[in-house]
Design an enzyme around this catalytic site. Structure first.
Site, short mmCIF file in Angstrom:
data_model
loop_
_atom_site.label_atom_id
_atom_site.label_comp_id
_atom_site.label_asym_id
_atom_site.label_seq_id
_atom_site.Cartn_x
_atom_site.Cartn_y
_atom_site.Cartn_z
CE LYS A 203 -5.02 2.06 0.47
NZ LYS A 203 -4.58 1.29 0.38
C1 R5P Z 1 -5.57 0.88 6.17
O1 R5P Z 1 -5.40 1.43 6.88
C2 R5P Z 1 -3.87 0.68 5.17
O2 R5P Z 1 -3.68 1.83 4.63
C3 R5P Z 1 -4.07 -0.18 3.65
O3 R5P Z 1 -3.57 -0.67 3.45
C4 R5P Z 1 -5.19 -0.67 3.31
O4 R5P Z 1 -7.02 -0.38 3.97
C5 R5P Z 1 -5.52 -1.55 2.11
O5 R5P Z 1 -5.58 -2.95 2.51
P1 R5P Z 1 -7.19 -4.02 2.39
O6 R5P Z 1 -6.63 -3.68 0.24
O7 R5P Z 1 -6.93 -5.13 2.60
O8 R5P Z 1 -7.93 -2.53 2.32
#
Ligand code: R5P
Length: 290
Positions: A203
């Protein structure tokens, strides 16, 4: 001397040539065991090859984030529209009904809060509890360039070893410190390191310049993180560009649950990810549903 990636122009990423993976629809996943493939096929649609993962794990280091104050009220109505839910075991056990049918991506690292150095994480769940919760994938933060870089990489490799024993894939989340530059050169480094060291999915963040070189040089599927809340059209455009430039979907949080109309927004994101809907068309869908 190590190659510090100074001469990007000398590199060849062949961005327009998709990597071939015999035996499975997901990039780089053809040699995995049956259980791993089956879990990945629950998260990623075998038809589109992509996923819309809903990330709601923010509370593991920042408490009740805006939009996640009441997951029972704010998030449960979104569940029918996501392909997978990324969350902590605490929220899963307390707030998600056991009759829930979709795949779980469990937050597997933690430790420091927003008040401390975030890269100082440890593994935060045992593999037996992961199996007990019928988890489809484990997610862990990797802080390449961060103060505790080696620790976070080692956490990931230990988790990959545990996951391999149980047939549960690992998603590495490339975490970026506040002071660090977010560009293609950095994310190529971080994503490739995670894949080389065994992560099954990465990711990472979208960058406007050279995102296709990040996906092309990473031999496993990449999903796009959403980041801070943007206007809906900008968020849909970012998701559209990411999948068109090689991402296998998104793992979005704030740009969905902080939207004025989260149920409409997640459906618009689905259109972009699974149907290649153009951003303007997806915005119209959002407006019509809100
Ligand atoms: C952050 O460390 C988390 O893993 C969140 O799941 C990630 O940042 C994704 O969320 P957002 O789309 O709000 O950035």
């Amino acid at each position: 001397m190590p190659d510090l990636d100074a001469a990007k122009d000398a590199k060849k990423f062949y961005e327009d040539v998709p990597m071939v993976t015999p035996g499975f629809f997901l990039k780089g996943s053809g040699a995995l065991d049956w259980g791993m493939k089956n879990r990945l096929a629950r998260i990623f649609s075998p038809e589109s090859g992509r996923t819309v993962m809903l990330a709601i794990d923010h509370g593991y280091f920042q408490g009740p984030t805006t939009g996640l104050e009441r997951i029972d009220l704010n998030i449960v109505p979104l569940i029918p529209y996501c392909d997978a839910l990324m969350l902590t075991r605490g929220i899963l056990r307390t707030t998600i009904a056991p009759a829930y049918q979709k795949p779980i991506v469990i937050r597997a690292s933690g430790g420091p809060s927003v008040l401390k150095e975030l890269s100082n994480e440890e593994l935060a769940i045992d593999i037996e509890d992961v199996a007990r919760l019928n988890v489809s994938m484990m997610a862990i933060q990797v802080f390449v360039g961060g103060e505790f870089e080696t620790r976070s990489v080692h956490n990931m490799t230990r988790l990959v070893d545990m996951g391999l024993r149980y047939g549960i894939p690992v998603m590495a989340v490339t975490a970026v410190g506040r002071e660090m530059v977010r560009d293609a050169k950095y994310f190529r480094l971080a994503c490739r390191m995670c894949a080389e060291l065994g992560a099954h999915v990465i990711k990472t963040y979208y960058v406007p310049e050279g995102f296709d070189t990040i996906t092309a040089s990473c031999p496993v599927p990449i999903v796009m993180a959403g980041g801070k809340k943007l206007p809906e059209l900008d968020a849909l455009t970012m998701a559209y560009n990411a999948v068109q430039e090689g991402a296998s979907g998104v793992d979005m949080g704030r740009n969905i649950f902080q939207s004025d109309a989260p149920v409409a927004m997640i459906q618009a994101v689905r259109g972009v990810v699974h149907k290649n809907m153009k951003p303007a068309e997806a915005l119209e869908l959002y407006k019509s549903l809100r």
